[in-house]
Write a protein that holds these residues in place. Structure first.
Motif, PDB file in Angstrom:
ATOM      1  N   ILE A  38       5.129 -28.185  47.951  1.00  0.00           N
ATOM      2  CA  ILE A  38       5.503 -27.949  49.343  1.00  0.00           C
ATOM      3  C   ILE A  38       6.841 -28.601  49.685  1.00  0.00           C
ATOM      4  O   ILE A  38       7.700 -28.005  50.344  1.00  0.00           O
ATOM      5  N   ALA A  39       7.034 -29.838  49.212  1.00  0.00           N
ATOM      6  CA  ALA A  39       8.249 -30.584  49.568  1.00  0.00           C
ATOM      7  C   ALA A  39       9.443 -30.220  48.694  1.00  0.00           C
ATOM      8  O   ALA A  39      10.591 -30.429  49.102  1.00  0.00           O
ATOM      9  N   GLY A  40       9.167 -29.687  47.508  1.00  0.00           N
ATOM     10  CA  GLY A  40      10.270 -29.364  46.611  1.00  0.00           C
ATOM     11  C   GLY A  40      10.763 -30.555  45.818  1.00  0.00           C
ATOM     12  O   GLY A  40      11.787 -30.473  45.136  1.00  0.00           O
ATOM     13  N   CYS A  41      10.068 -31.683  45.906  1.00  0.00           N
ATOM     14  CA  CYS A  41      10.411 -32.860  45.107  1.00  0.00           C
ATOM     15  C   CYS A  41       9.161 -33.728  44.962  1.00  0.00           C
ATOM     16  O   CYS A  41       8.189 -33.568  45.709  1.00  0.00           O
ATOM     17  N   ALA A  42       9.190 -34.642  44.004  1.00  0.00           N
ATOM     18  CA  ALA A  42       8.029 -35.468  43.695  1.00  0.00           C
ATOM     19  C   ALA A  42       7.764 -36.481  44.805  1.00  0.00           C
ATOM     20  O   ALA A  42       8.672 -36.839  45.557  1.00  0.00           O
ATOM     21  N   PRO A  43       6.504 -36.951  44.918  1.00  0.00           N
ATOM     22  CA  PRO A  43       6.168 -37.939  45.946  1.00  0.00           C
ATOM     23  C   PRO A  43       7.088 -39.151  45.962  1.00  0.00           C
ATOM     24  O   PRO A  43       7.473 -39.633  47.028  1.00  0.00           O
ATOM     25  N   ALA A  44       7.449 -39.670  44.779  1.00  0.00           N
ATOM     26  CA  ALA A  44       8.343 -40.838  44.737  1.00  0.00           C
ATOM     27  C   ALA A  44       9.697 -40.521  45.355  1.00  0.00           C
ATOM     28  O   ALA A  44      10.306 -41.357  46.038  1.00  0.00           O
ATOM     29  N   GLU A  45      10.183 -39.303  45.133  1.00  0.00           N
ATOM     30  CA  GLU A  45      11.462 -38.904  45.720  1.00  0.00           C
ATOM     31  C   GLU A  45      11.347 -38.747  47.236  1.00  0.00           C
ATOM     32  O   GLU A  45      12.277 -39.083  47.976  1.00  0.00           O
TER      33      GLU A  45
END
Length: 293
Positions: A156-163
């Motif tokens: 959904i966000a297009g990037c990893a949780p850490a990012e």
């Protein structure tokens, strides 16, 4: 009436900040950055030695995504009704509080039936408890889709949780996490979900999960969490971090009351993967049958 000492007030305030930070899985450095205060200033606050200004405290509360009153230890003083409800509940036993919560949920329109909840199984707990591995095995055993919530957040966000955390902060991450959960619930009437360890830190998201899923807390001893996370290659808990196990203990302490709201608790410590899955299955099947699955 005895007045509280300043040291007692600062100590209690520091402990609440520390527990809220641990519950959200934030390091002191990250909280300091998001609150725009120095890490040393935050360390003094958490240790109970920092006489912090109310404006800086408000910045810390915003970074923790909680009302300022929660840091001060009194979040129920806004209306006469809140005060009356608080007085009514004060001193009640855990069982009485659980009944009160169930009654309020029914009163305000929780329409999900136990049978519907039992169609979705959600695993909660700290990283290293076995949520993904045992969740995937459980889904296969029951013939259900398996959903890794962290993967849905990334999609959904297009990037990893850490990012997400690094670029936008923990508040934005919580919004993505809630969106991922809601989309999963809308898409799957029956499934197995592996949640992230910090989901319980967001009260609204956790409430949605509890109302919509049969929840299982996979718990383990702090030392087991530590060794398993190391095996997964998490650089935050490498052997050079002498406080690794202590940090996990604090996080468990801050979240235990939330994890304990799960429908079922299963301890994975001291078990091989096969033993854990066998024991989990033996505990899960009768619990689901009782819930109406």
């Amino acid at each position: 009436m005895n007045q509280p000492q300043a040291s007692d007030l600062l100590s209690g305030l520091g402990q609440r900040v520390k527990l809220l930070r641990a519950r959200r899985g934030m390091t002191r450095r990250v909280l300091a950055e998001e609150a725009d205060v120095s890490e040393r200033h935050l360390a003094n606050l958490e240790s109970g030695t920092g006489n912090i200004s109310i404006l800086v405290l408000e910045q810390v509360a915003c970074a923790l995504d909680c009302p300022l009153a929660e840091l001060l230890g009194d979040e129920t003083t806004t209306t006469p009704e809140w005060l009356m409800i608080r007085r009514l509940l004060h001193g009640r036993s855990p069982a009485e509080m659980a009944r009160a919560q169930e009654t309020l949920s029914a009163l305000f329109g929780d329409e999900t039936t136990p049978r519907e909840r039992a169609q979705r199984i959600a695993f909660i707990g700290l990283r290293g408890a076995g949520k993904s591995t045992l969740g995937r095995m459980t889904a296969e055993d029951l013939g259900l889709p398996f959903v890794e919530l962290r993967s849905e957040i990334t999609r959904i966000a297009g990037c990893a949780p850490a990012e997400i955390q690094a670029l936008y902060g923990s508040v934005a991450y919580s919004r993505y996490e809630r969106e991922a959960l809601q989309e999963t619930l809308q898409t799957h009437a029956a499934c197995v979900i592996a949640t992230a360890g910090g989901l319980v830190a967001d009260a609204k998201t956790f409430d949605i999960l509890l109302k919509s899923c049969f929840t299982v807390w996979l718990r383990a001893e702090p030392e087991d969490h530590f060794s398993r996370v190391l095996a997964q290659g998490d650089q935050r808990l490498m052997p050079g971090n002498r406080n690794g196990v202590e940090d996990i203990k604090l996080t468990l302490e801050s979240r235990a009351g939330f994890y304990a709201k799960a429908d079922l608790t299963f301890d994975t410590s001291g078990k091989t993967l096969e033993q854990a899955f066998e024991g989990l299955t033996a505990a899960l099947r009768p619990a689901l049958a009782e819930a109406g699955r």
